[in-house]
Scaffold this motif. Structure first.
Motif, PDB file in Angstrom:
ATOM      1  N   THR A 194       5.826   3.604  -0.103  1.00 38.40           N
ATOM      2  CA  THR A 194       5.124   2.367  -0.422  1.00 38.40           C
ATOM      3  C   THR A 194       5.638   1.314   0.548  1.00 38.40           C
ATOM      4  O   THR A 194       6.856   1.204   0.753  1.00 38.40           O
ATOM      5  CB  THR A 194       5.417   1.919  -1.871  1.00 38.40           C
ATOM      6  N   ILE A 195       4.712   0.610   1.152  1.00 38.12           N
ATOM      7  CA  ILE A 195       5.091  -0.430   2.114  1.00 38.12           C
ATOM      8  C   ILE A 195       4.792  -1.797   1.494  1.00 38.12           C
ATOM      9  O   ILE A 195       3.711  -1.996   0.920  1.00 38.12           O
ATOM     10  CB  ILE A 195       4.266  -0.309   3.416  1.00 38.12           C
ATOM     11  N   TYR A 196       5.734  -2.672   1.590  1.00 36.47           N
ATOM     12  CA  TYR A 196       5.594  -4.040   1.064  1.00 36.47           C
ATOM     13  C   TYR A 196       5.605  -4.995   2.246  1.00 36.47           C
ATOM     14  O   TYR A 196       6.486  -4.908   3.110  1.00 36.47           O
ATOM     15  CB  TYR A 196       6.775  -4.389   0.165  1.00 36.47           C
ATOM     16  N   VAL A 197       4.634  -5.894   2.280  1.00 37.34           N
ATOM     17  CA  VAL A 197       4.599  -6.863   3.372  1.00 37.34           C
ATOM     18  C   VAL A 197       4.393  -8.263   2.795  1.00 37.34           C
ATOM     19  O   VAL A 197       3.507  -8.479   1.967  1.00 37.34           O
ATOM     20  CB  VAL A 197       3.450  -6.584   4.381  1.00 37.34           C
ATOM     21  N   ASP A 198       5.209  -9.173   3.240  1.00 37.40           N
ATOM     22  CA  ASP A 198       5.030 -10.577   2.874  1.00 37.40           C
ATOM     23  C   ASP A 198       4.501 -11.293   4.115  1.00 37.40           C
ATOM     24  O   ASP A 198       5.218 -11.414   5.114  1.00 37.40           O
ATOM     25  CB  ASP A 198       6.379 -11.178   2.437  1.00 37.40           C
TER      26      ASP A 198
ATOM     27  N   ALA B 149       0.847  -1.195   0.000  1.00 37.99           N
ATOM     28  CA  ALA B 149       0.000   0.000   0.000  1.00 37.99           C
ATOM     29  C   ALA B 149       0.879   1.240   0.000  1.00 37.99           C
ATOM     30  O   ALA B 149       2.052   1.198   0.392  1.00 37.99           O
ATOM     31  CB  ALA B 149      -0.923   0.021   1.214  1.00 37.99           C
ATOM     32  N   GLU B 150       0.271   2.333  -0.422  1.00 39.44           N
ATOM     33  CA  GLU B 150       1.003   3.584  -0.466  1.00 39.44           C
ATOM     34  C   GLU B 150       0.434   4.551   0.564  1.00 39.44           C
ATOM     35  O   GLU B 150      -0.782   4.637   0.746  1.00 39.44           O
ATOM     36  CB  GLU B 150       0.887   4.192  -1.865  1.00 39.44           C
ATOM     37  N   GLY B 151       1.325   5.244   1.248  1.00 38.35           N
ATOM     38  CA  GLY B 151       0.907   6.283   2.190  1.00 38.35           C
ATOM     39  C   GLY B 151       1.381   7.623   1.667  1.00 38.35           C
ATOM     40  O   GLY B 151       2.469   7.710   1.091  1.00 38.35           O
ATOM     41  N   PHE B 152       0.571   8.643   1.871  1.00 41.91           N
ATOM     42  CA  PHE B 152       0.854   9.947   1.279  1.00 41.91           C
ATOM     43  C   PHE B 152       0.540  11.039   2.289  1.00 41.91           C
ATOM     44  O   PHE B 152      -0.509  11.023   2.929  1.00 41.91           O
ATOM     45  CB  PHE B 152      -0.041  10.080   0.036  1.00 41.91           C
ATOM     46  N   ASN B 153       1.476  11.973   2.434  1.00 44.58           N
ATOM     47  CA  ASN B 153       1.222  13.126   3.300  1.00 44.58           C
ATOM     48  C   ASN B 153       0.985  14.339   2.400  1.00 44.58           C
ATOM     49  O   ASN B 153       1.936  14.880   1.834  1.00 44.58           O
ATOM     50  CB  ASN B 153       2.416  13.367   4.229  1.00 44.58           C
ATOM     51  N   PRO B 154      -0.271  14.761   2.248  1.00 43.59           N
ATOM     52  CA  PRO B 154      -0.573  15.848   1.320  1.00 43.59           C
ATOM     53  C   PRO B 154       0.025  17.195   1.746  1.00 43.59           C
ATOM     54  O   PRO B 154       0.166  18.094   0.920  1.00 43.59           O
ATOM     55  CB  PRO B 154      -2.104  15.909   1.307  1.00 43.59           C
TER      56      PRO B 154
ATOM     57  N   MET C 179       1.264   0.818   6.311  1.00 42.51           N
ATOM     58  CA  MET C 179       1.414  -0.585   6.726  1.00 42.51           C
ATOM     59  C   MET C 179       0.057  -1.169   7.052  1.00 42.51           C
ATOM     60  O   MET C 179      -0.294  -2.278   6.639  1.00 42.51           O
ATOM     61  CB  MET C 179       2.340  -0.639   7.953  1.00 42.51           C
ATOM     62  N   ARG C 180      -0.747  -0.395   7.785  1.00 40.97           N
ATOM     63  CA  ARG C 180      -2.061  -0.893   8.184  1.00 40.97           C
ATOM     64  C   ARG C 180      -2.954  -1.089   6.955  1.00 40.97           C
ATOM     65  O   ARG C 180      -3.673  -2.068   6.841  1.00 40.97           O
ATOM     66  CB  ARG C 180      -2.719   0.044   9.180  1.00 40.97           C
ATOM     67  N   ALA C 181      -2.873  -0.134   6.021  1.00 35.64           N
ATOM     68  CA  ALA C 181      -3.663  -0.257   4.792  1.00 35.64           C
ATOM     69  C   ALA C 181      -3.215  -1.495   4.012  1.00 35.64           C
ATOM     70  O   ALA C 181      -4.041  -2.217   3.450  1.00 35.64           O
ATOM     71  CB  ALA C 181      -3.493   0.997   3.945  1.00 35.64           C
TER      72      ALA C 181
END
Ligand code: FES
Length: 147
Positions: free
Chosen positions: A44-48, A32-37, A133-135
């Protein structure tokens, strides 16, 4: 207290200069991607995830020292944890940086972010990677915003 603050600043600077797990993970089954406007920073967070636990976690993107250090330390903290444990740590970390928890000693090294609660704009920096990460774990496809 000021010595402790200096130590905390050093830890944050060190992680921002040489972030851990700063890489994409090809086998990731959550992303998922997190963005601070407010500043345009994004990760981008990658989780396996394997058998309900975080087998590997990494991140890429650009951000300020606090956001990068937070992402780096988050990946270190969450590797090997179950998804439920990760959710619990997210909540405790969020409470810490928003001033709703104690000194964060139960969060180990993440306690270095306790001082962030005095700077509301910095809360978004410290939590950027965590929201992503949560997303990722929730399977959200849309980029998550700190707003
Ligand atoms: Fe952009 Fe910190 S200034 S995330």
């Amino acid at each position: 207290m000021s010595e402790l603050r200096e130590l905390y600043q050093e830890v944050i600077l060190e992680h921002s200069k040489k972030p851990k797990n700063f890489r994409a993970i090809e086998t990731a089954n959550h992303k998922a991607e997190g963005f601070n406007p407010l500043c345009g920073d994004h990760f981008t967070i990658y989780v396996d995830v394997k058998d309900g636990a975080i087998n590997d976690i990494g991140f890429q993107g650009s951000g300020c020292a606090i956001s990068k250090a937070s992402a780096s330390m988050m990946t270190q903290m969450l590797k090997g944890k179950t998804e439920t444990e990760a959710e619990g740590i997210f909540t405790r970390f969020h409470d810490l940086v928003t001033g709703h928890a104690g000194d964060g000693q139960d969060l180990g090294k993440l306690a270095v972010f306790a001082g962030v609660s005095e700077f509301p704009l910095r809360v978004k920096c410290a939590t950027l990677a965590w929201h992503a990460m949560r997303a990722a774990l929730n399977g959200d496809q849309e980029a998550v915003s700190t707003e």
